[in-house]
Scaffold this motif. Structure first.
Motif, mmCIF file in Angstrom:
data_model
loop_
_atom_site.group_PDB
_atom_site.id
_atom_site.type_symbol
_atom_site.label_atom_id
_atom_site.label_comp_id
_atom_site.label_asym_id
_atom_site.label_seq_id
_atom_site.Cartn_x
_atom_site.Cartn_y
_atom_site.Cartn_z
ATOM 1 N N GLU A 7 0.866 -1.195 0.000
ATOM 2 C CA GLU A 7 0.000 0.000 0.000
ATOM 3 C C GLU A 7 0.895 1.235 0.000
ATOM 4 O O GLU A 7 1.772 1.370 0.854
ATOM 5 C CB GLU A 7 -0.872 -0.033 1.269
ATOM 6 C CG GLU A 7 -1.622 1.244 1.597
ATOM 7 C CD GLU A 7 -2.618 1.630 0.521
ATOM 8 O OE1 GLU A 7 -2.324 2.563 -0.243
ATOM 9 O OE2 GLU A 7 -3.702 0.979 0.437
ATOM 10 N N ASP A 8 0.698 2.126 -0.972
ATOM 11 C CA ASP A 8 1.580 3.297 -1.052
ATOM 12 C C ASP A 8 1.046 4.504 -0.287
ATOM 13 O O ASP A 8 1.766 5.472 -0.086
ATOM 14 C CB ASP A 8 1.827 3.680 -2.517
ATOM 15 C CG ASP A 8 0.545 4.076 -3.229
ATOM 16 O OD1 ASP A 8 -0.419 3.280 -3.180
ATOM 17 O OD2 ASP A 8 0.492 5.169 -3.809
ATOM 18 N N ASP A 51 -3.048 -3.243 -2.441
ATOM 19 C CA ASP A 51 -3.617 -2.051 -3.061
ATOM 20 C C ASP A 51 -3.443 -2.196 -4.576
ATOM 21 O O ASP A 51 -2.458 -2.762 -5.035
ATOM 22 C CB ASP A 51 -2.853 -0.826 -2.526
ATOM 23 C CG ASP A 51 -3.268 0.469 -3.205
ATOM 24 O OD1 ASP A 51 -4.462 0.607 -3.561
ATOM 25 O OD2 ASP A 51 -2.398 1.341 -3.368
ATOM 26 N N GLY A 53 -3.686 0.524 -6.974
ATOM 27 C CA GLY A 53 -3.028 1.677 -7.583
ATOM 28 C C GLY A 53 -1.685 1.931 -6.927
ATOM 29 O O GLY A 53 -1.566 2.667 -5.966
ATOM 30 N N LYS A 101 -12.099 1.108 -0.540
ATOM 31 C CA LYS A 101 -11.747 2.238 0.324
ATOM 32 C C LYS A 101 -12.807 3.320 0.166
ATOM 33 O O LYS A 101 -13.282 3.521 -0.947
ATOM 34 C CB LYS A 101 -10.395 2.819 -0.087
ATOM 35 C CG LYS A 101 -9.236 1.882 0.090
ATOM 36 C CD LYS A 101 -7.977 2.556 -0.480
ATOM 37 C CE LYS A 101 -6.827 1.594 -0.516
ATOM 38 N NZ LYS A 101 -5.658 2.154 -1.220
HETATM 39 CA CA CA Z 1 -2.569 3.459 -3.989
#
Ligand code: CA
Length: 222
Positions: A7-8, A51, A53, A101
């Protein structure tokens, strides 16, 4: 369980890590597809939180590579992409579940528990050996029906030994389960083994060291 979070978004990563660590898990957090490919090639996890993206690629490619390599580790997709096509693509590529989310941490923990059960193919959350019982749903360890209030890593150690029944658990497995990426070949594991041995003294259970092989939780013969 040992969980890998990819997850970024730093805020989400932090709150998910805190929440799942608080629930008794070991969480390794990464922020890119490249790091994820590397970690998944080297290490084993009980569950992956992914995640879609990511800054350097699509999480679905990470998932596809994982499944192409024959790895069936459960994957829970976390994404802001809210359309049905993405959801279907994720599930088609072998994701086990999907959380859009923003999600509540309570729901996340419930999904993690459900996938954990599925990965162990258990219908029951309890691990039992003699008088020692670990209840995965509540992360509670009891000895002769009395709750043992243990620090997180001692609890993880007991859970992992119980999960293997009376079989040998490799030292590397326990290191990874307790310390994640922080496992650096120190003697920390011995410290936790010795603390847990003290807790089990007189209970009829013992942790046996098998040199060069690992550890085994055993019922002592009287
Ligand atoms: Ca992301």
């Amino acid at each position: 369980m040992r969980l890998l979070l990819i997850e970024d978004d730093a805020l989400i990563a932090e709150s998910v890590t805190a929440s799942l660590t608080g629930a008794g898990h070991t969480v390794d957090a990464l922020t890119s597809a490249a790091e994820a490919h590397g970690a998944l090639a080297r290490e084993r996890f009980n569950l992956i939180l992914l995640d879609l993206g990511l800054p350097d690629g699509d999480g679905l490619d990470v998932l596809a590579a994982l499944r192409d390599s024959g790895d069936a580790t459960p994957v829970l997709i976390l994404t802001a992409r809210d359309n049905v096509d993405d959801r279907v693509r994720g599930l088609d590529r072998g994701a086990d579940d999907y959380l859009a989310k923003p999600f509540s941490l309570a729901e996340l923990k419930a999904r993690v528990r459900a996938l954990g059960r599925r990965s162990q193919q258990r219908t029951d959350d309890r691990l039992v050996l003699g008088p020692l019982v670990f209840d995965a749903a509540t992360a509670t360890l009891t000895l002769h029906d009395e709750v043992l209030d243990l620090p997180r890593r001692e609890l993880r150690l007991a859970e992992n030994l119980l999960r293997h029944g009376q079989q040998i658990v490799a030292r590397e497995t326990l290191d990874a389960q307790l310390f994640g990426f922080d496992a650096v070949g120190s003697n920390a594991l011995e410290v936790y083994i010795s603390r847990l041995r003290k807790r089990l003294a007189g209970s009829g259970l013992a942790i046996r060291t098998l040199r060069g092989l690992g550890y085994r939780l055993e019922i002592e013969r009287s």
